[in-house]
Write an enzyme that holds these catalytic residues in place. Structure first.
Site, PDB file in Angstrom:
ATOM      1  CG  ASP A 428      -1.827   1.158   1.326  1.00 41.52           C
ATOM      2  OD1 ASP A 428      -2.681   1.301   0.431  1.00 41.52           O
ATOM      3  OD2 ASP A 428      -1.706   1.949   2.283  1.00 41.52           O
ATOM      4  CD  GLU A 465      -2.109   2.327  -3.540  1.00 41.86           C
ATOM      5  OE1 GLU A 465      -3.261   2.668  -3.864  1.00 41.86           O
ATOM      6  OE2 GLU A 465      -1.745   2.222  -2.347  1.00 41.86           O
TER       7      GLU A 465
END
Length: 764
Positions: A428, A465
């Site tokens: 993330d 990401e």
């Protein structure tokens, strides 16, 4: 505001009037000064602990310089324990079983004192504070090596012991410290975490997080015939999903004891097999704090952080995903059972991991549970004024490229691979991991390289990401060392814009479906290093993408200030739900168009849980805080769509699996693709057609997308010698004609492609 006790304050632990005052909930805790300064021999401390409701006086008597006996004057004593302690081992960090007993080791560079707190309660209840805690003060001259504090305790049970630390140090906030001895802190290296028992129970929002351990249970039985799926990256079809939301809804038909749990997940694996995916990407399953929003000064009591991006600990599986009550030992075992069952079904397990921030928020809404109180200045990025930097958008930013934090992250990843057998990780806001300790971007981040080169992680899928909330956008430029894949955010945006009919997008759309060579080939990477997606947990669901022009986040309680405003969505003529048959038909076509585009694109496709039946969040594009049907998989909706919407999605996925031309190892060459286009410069052209050539069996695939609002007569090329074209897919047709696996013969030289529709032909 939290403040540290003054370093000048003193007390006499041998005074008969001494009674420690702890502002923590553990009002019955007492301290045993470890008399190890004069001798490195082990000491004995006789501890009488009891369950108290009153304030009894503690009487401490010195027996020898290296020995303390603590006797508690009380009317009743329910338990007597004899502990033998020694200096302990510096490594490994966390809790470990050694020959002498149980070893505890904690890093803190700036701490001046560390106290180990133990609870031997076997009740497993949340009111452990009523059972009392034993506090062992570590002597820095004996129990500290470098920046690591350590102690070994003999005669402890091999499981069901709860523990934490009290850490004190400099009190100067302006120097970046946040020490507060009144707070019981969770060990960053705790392998199991005991939090509150019931997911989302607001009455437990101030419950303590404890470390615990289990050295008694037998090793998990993975089975003699167990093996990892080891699916090549080019063959992956990823399904992003939430463990709890998958089976929490009553429509799942689950016993409430396993609904929303790891065991409940296992019951529904056949659905994943029917759909055809071969990898699940699980939203965070590390122990997280779902009640963070309910502790603020103006709490949003209806909000429960069900997505899980509020990490408490990086080693322990989410205890409240266990069946029944939130037992951490059971959670560990049941997580392994889930992984084993998925692997048996040929499905890999990729974890969405959040190493960019923790649940401890910022100085405006501080909630110290671990890192902040152990060594804020090491664990978090600070600006020159020693204030928290916020590249995560969540109040704090983990100091990922600090050597100590980097080792913590690597140890965590290795733990999930060796202990839980996971197959990969999606990181993330991974651009945070590319920042130096001062927040500046790094071209060769040590952590990113270490993950790529680590021998234990060598078989893992690692997916970034590639952006953060500080503007570090690294799509196509993420440091990779030939390992790292990326969420391709440009694929999402360009495909959305073309399919909904934006002008000037044909060239970009062609680039995306052919593997995004502009992003990855130039850096000597492979098509599968781009993870293609139209929909992810962030933003609209697929159904909402074709039903809403604007976000509708009123239920989040943030005044509409949360969630992205630029969604590249189109409501097909009406905002929200409608009974208009024409609009509903158009929306169905568009959903099928998006799915077909995703599954015929070169690269690694990823879809979102629920899109296979058309899940709606009613326009909420940031539904992280809703433990309701807004996020929960609706099994009755699936049943209603099984023969049409779901069928199309499943058939397209299985078609991809069976055709190698849709998943090339390398970027397409001139002989592998033919573009049927002669007006690339026409910005108003919204029609794209191409043929993927099968050089092995002559089973070419022709695909055409029409994003115009009128019919387009497509000129169909000649099939390979001795072959003819069969219609496999036409998104304008009703089920089951919209996808026919064996194909429908009789395709003419031209094909009228309907407005906002797509077709797929195959030569046989």
């Amino acid at each position: 505001m939290l403040t540290s006790p003054s370093s000048s304050s003193t007390y006499d632990p041998f005074s008969s009037n001494f009674s420690p005052s702890l502002t923590n909930a553990f009002s019955s805790s007492f301290t045993i000064p470890m008399g190890l300064k004069l001798s490195r021999r082990v000491t004995r401390a006789r501890i009488f602990s009891r369950k108290i409701k009153d304030r009894s006086t503690l009487k401490v008597t010195c027996r020898r310089a290296h020995e303390r006996v603590v006797e508690e004057e009380a009317s009743t004593m329910t338990e007597t324990k004899l502990f033998k302690v020694s200096s302990g081992e510096v490594s490994p960090l966390g809790v470990s079983q050694v020959d002498k007993g149980i070893n505890f080791a904690l890093f803190s560079q700036n701490a001046t004192s560390v106290t180990l707190c133990l609870s031997l309660s076997q009740s497993g209840k949340d009111d452990t504070d009523d059972d009392g805690m034993i506090e062992l003060v570590l002597d820095p001259s004996v129990n500290k090596t470098g920046d690591t504090w350590h102690i070994c305790v003999e005669d402890l049970p091999l499981n069901n012991v709860l523990y934490g630390y009290r850490v004190d140090g400099p009190g100067e906030w302006q120097q970046g410290h946040r020490f507060d001895r009144s707070i019981l802190l969770l060990d960053p290296y705790a392998k199991l975490v005991k939090g509150h028992s019931s997911f989302g129970d607001s009455s437990q929002k101030f419950a303590q997080f404890y470390g615990t351990y289990d050295f008694e249970s037998s090793p998990f039985d993975w089975g003699d015939d167990y093996k990892f799926p080891n699916i090549p990256e080019k063959d992956l079809v990823i399904y992003e999903m939430n463990v709890r939301a998958f089976t929490a809804d009553e429509s799942s038909g689950m016993d409430p004891a396993i609904g929303g749990s790891y065991l409940g997940f296992i019951e529904k694996i056949p659905h994943l097999q029917d759909l055809g995916i071969n990898a699940v990407e699980l939203l965070p399953v590390f122990e997280f704090d779902e009640l963070e929003l309910q502790r603020r000064s103006n709490p949003r009591d209806h909000m429960v952080n069900t997505w899980g991006y509020s990490t408490v600990n990086f080693f322990a599986p989410m205890s409240r995903y266990a069946s029944g009550e939130g037992d951490p030992i059971k959670a560990s075992k049941e997580f392994k059972e889930m992984v084993k069952a998925l692997h048996s079904a040929g499905i890999e397990v990729i974890l969405d991991v959040v190493y960019n921030h923790t649940n401890e928020a910022d100085d405006k809404y501080p909630y110290t549970t671990s890192f902040r109180g152990i060594d804020n200045k090491v664990y978090y990025m600070l600006d020159p004024n020693n204030q928290l930097l916020n590249f995560s958008g969540c109040g704090n930013t983990l100091n990922c490229n600090h050597p100590v934090v980097m080792e913590l992250i690597l140890d965590s990843l290795r733990h999930w691979v060796t202990e839980y057998h996971v197959d990969g990780f999606r990181f993330d806001l991974a651009s945070v991991l590319c920042r130096a300790t001062d927040g500046s971007p790094l071209s060769a981040p040590p952590l990113i390289r270490a993950i790529a080169k680590d021998s234990v992680l060598s078989r893992c899928k690692i997916i970034a990401e590639p952006w953060d909330c500080g503007g570090l956008y690294l799509v196509g430029k993420f440091p990779n060392w030939d390992r790292w894949a990326e969420w391709n955010g440009m694929y999402r945006d360009d495909v959305r814009r073309f399919i909904k009919g934006d002008s000037g997008m044909k060239g970009s759309f062609a680039t995306r479906v052919s593997g995004s060579s502009d992003l990855y080939q130039v850096n000597q990477r492979k098509p599968y290093h781009g993870v293609n997606f139209v929909i992810a947990h962030d933003g609209f669901t697929l159904r909402d993408l074709v039903s809403y022009n604007f976000k509708h986040n009123e239920a989040n309680g943030e005044g509409g200030n949360d969630g992205c405003n630029d969604n590249h969505s189109w409501n097909c003529g009406f905002e929200g739900e409608t009974g208009d048959a024409h609009i509903k038909s158009l929306r169905t076509r568009q959903m099928k168009n998006f799915h077909l585009a995703l599954m015929i694109s070169q690269g690694t496709p990823m879809m979102l849980m629920g899109d296979e039946y058309g899940h709606t969040r009613y326009g909420n594009n940031n539904s992280y805080g809703h433990d309701t049907s807004l996020n929960n998989f609706q099994w009755k909706e699936l049943d209603a769509k099984k023969q049409n919407h779901f069928r199309f999605f499943s058939e397209v996925i299985k078609f991809r699996h069976s055709h190698h031309v849709l998943k090339h190892e390398n970027f397409l060459t001139q002989g592998e693709i033919t573009w049927h286009e002669d007006n690339w410069d026409n910005s108003e052209s919204k029609f794209l057609a191409f043929t993927l050539h099968d050089g092995i069996g002559g089973r070419d695939i022709y695909v055409a997308f029409n994003a115009h609002d009128y019919f387009v007569k497509a000129l169909i090329p000649q099939p390979p010698p001795g072959k003819q074209w069969f219609r496999v897919a036409d998104t304008n047709l009703e089920s089951p004609d919209d996808f026919v696996r064996e194909g429908v013969a009789g395709v003419a030289d031209t094909y009228n492609v309907a407005p906002f529709s797509s077709i797929l032909l195959q030569s046989k």
